[in-house]
Scaffold this motif. Structure first.
Motif, mmCIF file in Angstrom:
data_model
loop_
_atom_site.group_PDB
_atom_site.id
_atom_site.type_symbol
_atom_site.label_atom_id
_atom_site.label_comp_id
_atom_site.label_asym_id
_atom_site.label_seq_id
_atom_site.Cartn_x
_atom_site.Cartn_y
_atom_site.Cartn_z
ATOM 1 N N GLY A 1 24.111 43.536 57.224
ATOM 2 C CA GLY A 1 22.873 43.494 57.981
ATOM 3 C C GLY A 1 21.831 42.527 57.472
ATOM 4 N N GLU A 2 22.079 41.871 56.369
ATOM 5 C CA GLU A 2 21.109 40.910 55.853
ATOM 6 C C GLU A 2 21.357 39.551 56.490
ATOM 7 O OE1 GLU A 2 19.871 42.439 51.490
ATOM 8 O OE2 GLU A 2 21.698 41.247 51.605
ATOM 9 N N THR A 3 20.296 38.797 56.668
ATOM 10 C CA THR A 3 20.395 37.467 57.244
ATOM 11 C C THR A 3 20.526 36.466 56.120
ATOM 12 O OG1 THR A 3 19.009 38.165 59.091
ATOM 13 C CG2 THR A 3 19.270 35.795 58.744
ATOM 14 N N VAL A 4 21.701 35.848 55.997
ATOM 15 C CA VAL A 4 21.962 34.856 54.959
ATOM 16 C C VAL A 4 21.779 33.477 55.561
ATOM 17 C CG1 VAL A 4 23.682 33.943 53.364
ATOM 18 C CG2 VAL A 4 23.554 36.398 53.774
ATOM 19 N N ILE A 5 20.976 32.641 54.890
ATOM 20 C CA ILE A 5 20.726 31.292 55.387
ATOM 21 C C ILE A 5 20.933 30.280 54.268
ATOM 22 C CG2 ILE A 5 19.079 32.097 57.118
ATOM 23 C CD1 ILE A 5 16.863 30.846 55.332
ATOM 24 N N THR A 6 21.139 29.038 54.679
ATOM 25 C CA THR A 6 21.209 27.912 53.759
ATOM 26 C C THR A 6 20.154 26.913 54.195
ATOM 27 O OG1 THR A 6 23.580 28.231 53.449
ATOM 28 C CG2 THR A 6 22.682 26.086 52.840
ATOM 29 N N ILE A 7 19.400 26.406 53.237
ATOM 30 C CA ILE A 7 18.360 25.425 53.538
ATOM 31 C C ILE A 7 18.526 24.234 52.606
ATOM 32 C CG2 ILE A 7 16.681 26.552 52.032
ATOM 33 C CD1 ILE A 7 14.484 25.600 54.016
ATOM 34 N N ILE A 8 18.329 23.053 53.161
ATOM 35 C CA ILE A 8 18.364 21.816 52.390
ATOM 36 C C ILE A 8 17.000 21.167 52.546
ATOM 37 C CG2 ILE A 8 19.455 19.569 52.091
ATOM 38 C CD1 ILE A 8 21.928 20.783 53.524
ATOM 39 N N GLY A 9 16.376 20.864 51.420
ATOM 40 C CA GLY A 9 15.059 20.253 51.478
ATOM 41 C C GLY A 9 14.568 19.885 50.097
ATOM 42 N N ASN A 10 13.287 19.539 50.019
ATOM 43 C CA ASN A 10 12.681 19.106 48.763
ATOM 44 C C ASN A 10 11.700 20.152 48.263
ATOM 45 O OD1 ASN A 10 13.629 16.761 50.305
ATOM 46 N ND2 ASN A 10 12.939 15.637 48.537
ATOM 47 N N LEU A 11 11.628 20.287 46.927
ATOM 48 C CA LEU A 11 10.658 21.200 46.325
ATOM 49 C C LEU A 11 9.265 20.590 46.459
ATOM 50 C CD1 LEU A 11 12.458 22.339 43.049
ATOM 51 C CD2 LEU A 11 12.378 23.480 45.261
ATOM 52 N N THR A 12 8.312 21.399 46.892
ATOM 53 C CA THR A 12 6.950 20.909 47.086
ATOM 54 C C THR A 12 6.129 20.919 45.800
ATOM 55 O OG1 THR A 12 6.138 23.107 47.680
ATOM 56 C CG2 THR A 12 6.938 21.693 49.479
ATOM 57 N N ALA A 13 6.580 21.645 44.794
ATOM 58 C CA ALA A 13 5.891 21.731 43.500
ATOM 59 C C ALA A 13 6.905 22.184 42.455
ATOM 60 C CB ALA A 13 4.723 22.724 43.568
ATOM 61 N N ASP A 14 6.533 22.090 41.196
ATOM 62 C CA ASP A 14 7.397 22.599 40.129
ATOM 63 C C ASP A 14 7.553 24.113 40.291
ATOM 64 O OD1 ASP A 14 7.729 20.123 38.918
ATOM 65 O OD2 ASP A 14 6.060 20.427 37.520
ATOM 66 N N PRO A 15 8.747 24.653 40.043
ATOM 67 C CA PRO A 15 8.934 26.106 40.117
ATOM 68 C C PRO A 15 8.022 26.832 39.124
ATOM 69 C CG PRO A 15 11.049 24.990 40.025
ATOM 70 C CD PRO A 15 9.998 23.950 39.740
ATOM 71 N N GLU A 16 7.523 27.997 39.535
ATOM 72 C CA GLU A 16 6.629 28.803 38.709
ATOM 73 C C GLU A 16 7.401 30.009 38.182
ATOM 74 O OE1 GLU A 16 3.390 29.904 41.218
ATOM 75 O OE2 GLU A 16 2.886 27.824 41.693
ATOM 76 N N LEU A 17 7.549 30.089 36.868
ATOM 77 C CA LEU A 17 8.279 31.190 36.248
ATOM 78 C C LEU A 17 7.291 32.256 35.783
ATOM 79 C CD1 LEU A 17 11.057 32.232 35.306
ATOM 80 C CD2 LEU A 17 10.616 31.087 33.120
ATOM 81 N N ARG A 18 7.562 33.493 36.142
ATOM 82 C CA ARG A 18 6.737 34.628 35.728
ATOM 83 C C ARG A 18 7.639 35.766 35.266
ATOM 84 N NH1 ARG A 18 2.133 34.642 40.461
ATOM 85 N NH2 ARG A 18 1.426 32.541 40.029
ATOM 86 N N THR A 19 7.036 36.741 34.596
ATOM 87 C CA THR A 19 7.768 37.916 34.138
ATOM 88 C C THR A 19 7.093 39.150 34.706
ATOM 89 O OG1 THR A 19 8.309 36.753 32.098
ATOM 90 C CG2 THR A 19 8.627 39.116 32.106
ATOM 91 N N THR A 20 7.893 40.067 35.261
ATOM 92 C CA THR A 20 7.337 41.297 35.817
ATOM 93 C C THR A 20 6.996 42.259 34.684
ATOM 94 O OG1 THR A 20 9.478 42.407 36.017
ATOM 95 C CG2 THR A 20 8.768 41.047 37.880
#
Length: 175
Positions: free
Chosen positions: A3-22
């Motif tokens: 029931g989950e919608t699985v998608i694939t996307i191809i594109g460019n990152l708009t900014a550096d990834p932001e790493l956080r800890t919960t």
């Protein structure tokens, strides 16, 4: 899951990834992928950009760490994951709906670039970690992998190569 919608996307990152800890200690990496369709205009003889799609993405645990160390703003990536819808009430009182992707797999696109991939060291005992992680990309790499042929190398071969002349191998080796 069903029931989950699985998608694939191809594109460019708009900014550096932001790493956080919960608060529970899990790593989460957030980033946005911009995918812009291009079409050929026969009249002008040029490609024209369409309306871009900006998709907010998140990766969790080891994948989050790999994304933060391997990906950077502007990189072209291919990501696959589960599309999720979330509704909330904004500060002005209006109801809003956002679509986000929980990334399951991601990597650099090799259409216009090259990448060097390195194996990460195995970390046991973490929930959800299978120890099969890879990290790579043009901007960063994971810790060094075991030396090929060493006892720690899971891909090391102890005998002749599969299908080598003079071997009795009739089936593919199990991975």
């Amino acid at each position: 899951m069903a029931g989950e919608t699985v998608i694939t996307i191809i594109g460019n990152l708009t900014a550096d990834p932001e790493l956080r800890t919960t608060s529970t200690g899990a790593s989460v990496c957030g980033f946005t992928i911009a995918s812009t369709p291009r079409t050929w205009n026969r009249q002008s003889g040029q490609y024209e950009d369409g309306q871009p799609l900006f998709l907010r993405c998140s990766a969790w645990r080891d994948l989050a760490n790999h994304c933060a160390s391997s990906l950077a703003k502007g990189m072209r990536v291919i990501a696959q994951g589960r599309l999720q819808q979330r509704s909330y009430q904004a500060q002005d009182g209006s109801n809003r709906t956002v679509y986000e992707m929980q990334v399951d797999e991601i990597g650099p696109s090799l259409r216009y670039a090259t990448a060097q991939v390195s194996r990460t060291s195995h970390t046991r005992g973490q929930a959800g970690n299978t120890g099969n992680g890879y990290a790579g990309g043009a901007t960063g790499f994971a810790p060094a992998a075991p030396t090929p042929g060493s006892p720690e190398d899971p891909w090391a071969s102890s005998g002749p190569a599969f299908g080598a002349p003079g071997t009795q191998a009739e089936e593919e080796p199990e991975f």
